[in-house]
Design a protein around this motif. Structure first.
Motif, PDB file in Angstrom:
ATOM      1  N   LEU A 248       0.652  33.731 -39.741  1.00 35.91           N
ATOM      2  CA  LEU A 248       1.854  33.341 -40.012  1.00 35.91           C
ATOM      3  C   LEU A 248       2.042  32.367 -41.640  1.00 35.91           C
ATOM      4  O   LEU A 248       3.332  32.168 -41.897  1.00 35.91           O
ATOM      5  CB  LEU A 248       2.052  32.410 -38.781  1.00 35.91           C
ATOM      6  CG  LEU A 248       3.291  31.436 -38.571  1.00 35.91           C
ATOM      7  CD1 LEU A 248       4.560  32.148 -38.443  1.00 35.91           C
ATOM      8  CD2 LEU A 248       3.116  30.292 -37.645  1.00 35.91           C
ATOM      9  N   ASN A 293       2.124  29.391 -34.032  1.00 38.85           N
ATOM     10  CA  ASN A 293       2.297  30.232 -33.058  1.00 38.85           C
ATOM     11  C   ASN A 293       2.179  29.886 -31.776  1.00 38.85           C
ATOM     12  O   ASN A 293       1.285  29.022 -31.672  1.00 38.85           O
ATOM     13  CB  ASN A 293       1.822  31.673 -33.378  1.00 38.85           C
ATOM     14  CG  ASN A 293       2.807  32.482 -34.315  1.00 38.85           C
ATOM     15  OD1 ASN A 293       2.083  33.093 -35.288  1.00 38.85           O
ATOM     16  ND2 ASN A 293       3.929  32.502 -34.426  1.00 38.85           N
ATOM     17  N   GLU A 317       9.013  35.039 -35.434  1.00 38.45           N
ATOM     18  CA  GLU A 317       8.680  35.230 -34.242  1.00 38.45           C
ATOM     19  C   GLU A 317       8.558  36.859 -34.095  1.00 38.45           C
ATOM     20  O   GLU A 317       9.043  37.579 -34.611  1.00 38.45           O
ATOM     21  CB  GLU A 317       9.494  34.682 -33.372  1.00 38.45           C
ATOM     22  CG  GLU A 317       9.485  33.032 -33.329  1.00 38.45           C
ATOM     23  CD  GLU A 317      10.428  32.438 -32.369  1.00 38.45           C
ATOM     24  OE1 GLU A 317      10.269  31.160 -32.430  1.00 38.45           O
ATOM     25  OE2 GLU A 317      11.154  32.710 -31.716  1.00 38.45           O
ATOM     26  N   ALA A 331       7.502  30.681 -33.027  1.00 40.11           N
ATOM     27  CA  ALA A 331       7.000  29.994 -34.088  1.00 40.11           C
ATOM     28  C   ALA A 331       7.531  28.785 -34.360  1.00 40.11           C
ATOM     29  O   ALA A 331       8.721  28.450 -33.941  1.00 40.11           O
ATOM     30  CB  ALA A 331       7.148  31.126 -35.483  1.00 40.11           C
TER      31      ALA A 331
END
Length: 339
Positions: A248, A293, A317, A331
């Motif tokens: 992420l 996340n 996401e 997220a």
């Protein structure tokens, strides 16, 4: 963008150069004209002893040159002058003259503060000469305050000192620090309890949650500890400086994973304390955002993040498939300056 300057612990084969850089940095300072005492010379040159008493940090350029250094010492060690009890002491922070103005002193001081947090130190103390106005300004901007009525053992130097302290803990009843090897199993147990008490998880996820030892070796695992009993109350995983712990994160962001609060400890604000700790790490690393996340079903955690000021990051996401099950991942993000 990633900084071309790396702040890290000095390697043993760099100790001689660290001593030379320290000598140069202080020779170019406001007291460089004064003779150096034998005690001071031994302190500067015996880098191995300082490393054994705490941590010696270096700022390293892209060409491998050491541009600055700082030492963080544990209280009661031979090279510590001020620190007592649960304090850590910052000493010998200096950068070579040609790099001044680049913020290396600030970066080294912030990195030392993170090391102190990892130890679970209650505060960082330091002293500097009364004529070293540049250093005094730096420490004040970093949140240090003058220590009233604190006297250190004389070091044989004619330099008059001013002494500063920066508290690191928000609470007296709980401290946050890096997990210790003898706590890996207990941290794994509490993390498993935290997730299985509320969520139906797959066996592969259960196995991942319990991998505290592996995660601590590759990344960082922080634990919240009851100050009186020593009981572990919660845990969270972050990457080491300069790295990420999930796909992420992007440049300028700190991500974290597996925030867990032991069910008996709920209601004490442990989840908020650990999340704020992650945000503080991002600030110390001079990053812009914290991201993470969370599974769609973890609504209790989502309420915590929203209460602390996190917002959704829908463009990042998605979903993962684990154990034959598709899991939707939300997220979240927060600007470090707004936290």
């Amino acid at each position: 963008m990633t900084s071309p300057i790396e702040i890290r612990p000095a390697h043993p084969d760099e100790y001689d150069e660290v001593g030379r850089v320290t000598e140069r940095a202080f020779a170019d300072g406001p007291y460089g004209h004064l003779p150096v005492t034998t005690e001071r010379r031994e302190l500067v040159n015996d880098v191995a002893a300082r490393a054994a008493s705490g941590t010696v940090l270096v700022a390293v350029g892209s060409d491998g040159a050491i541009l600055g250094t700082a030492t963080l010492l544990r209280a009661g060690t031979p090279q510590s002058r001020l620190a007592v009890g649960e304090e850590a002491e910052l000493r010998l922070l200096g950068v070579v003259a040609e790099t001044r103005g680049l913020g290396l002193g600030r970066s080294l001081a912030l990195a030392a503060e993170e090391v102190a947090l990892g130890w679970g130190a209650a505060s960082v103390v330091l002293d500097t000469g009364t004529r070293n106005l540049v250093s005094q300004t730096l420490y004040r901007t970093l949140g240090y305050e003058l220590i009233p009525n604190r006297s250190a053992e004389p070091d044989g130097s004619p330099i008059q000192h001013v002494e500063f302290v920066k508290p690191l803990r928000d609470r007296d009843d709980v401290l946050v620090r890096l997990v210790r090897p003898d706590e890996y199993e207990a941290a794994a147990d509490l993390s498993e309890r935290a997730y299985t008490s509320e969520y139906d998880i797959t066996e592969s996820y259960r196995t991942s949650i319990r991998q505290i030892a592996e995660r601590a070796r590759e990344h960082q695992v922080w634990v919240a500890v009851d100050s009186v009993s020593g009981t572990l109350l919660g845990a969270v995983a972050t990457p080491r400086p300069g790295h990420s712990i999930s796909p992420l994160a992007r440049d300028g962001e700190l991500d974290f994973r597996l925030l867990a609060v032991d069910p008996p400890a709920r209601g004490r604000g442990i989840g908020a304390l650990l999340t704020r700790h992650v945000i503080e790490l991002a600030r110390l690393r001079r990053l812009d955002h914290v991201v993470m996340n969370s599974g769609q079903q973890m609504v209790g955690a989502h309420r915590l993040y929203e209460r602390l000021g996190f917002g959704r990051l829908p463009e990042r996401e998605g979903s993962i498939t684990e154990g034959g099950r598709t899991i939707q991942l939300l997220a979240f993000t927060i600007p470090v300056g707004a936290a």
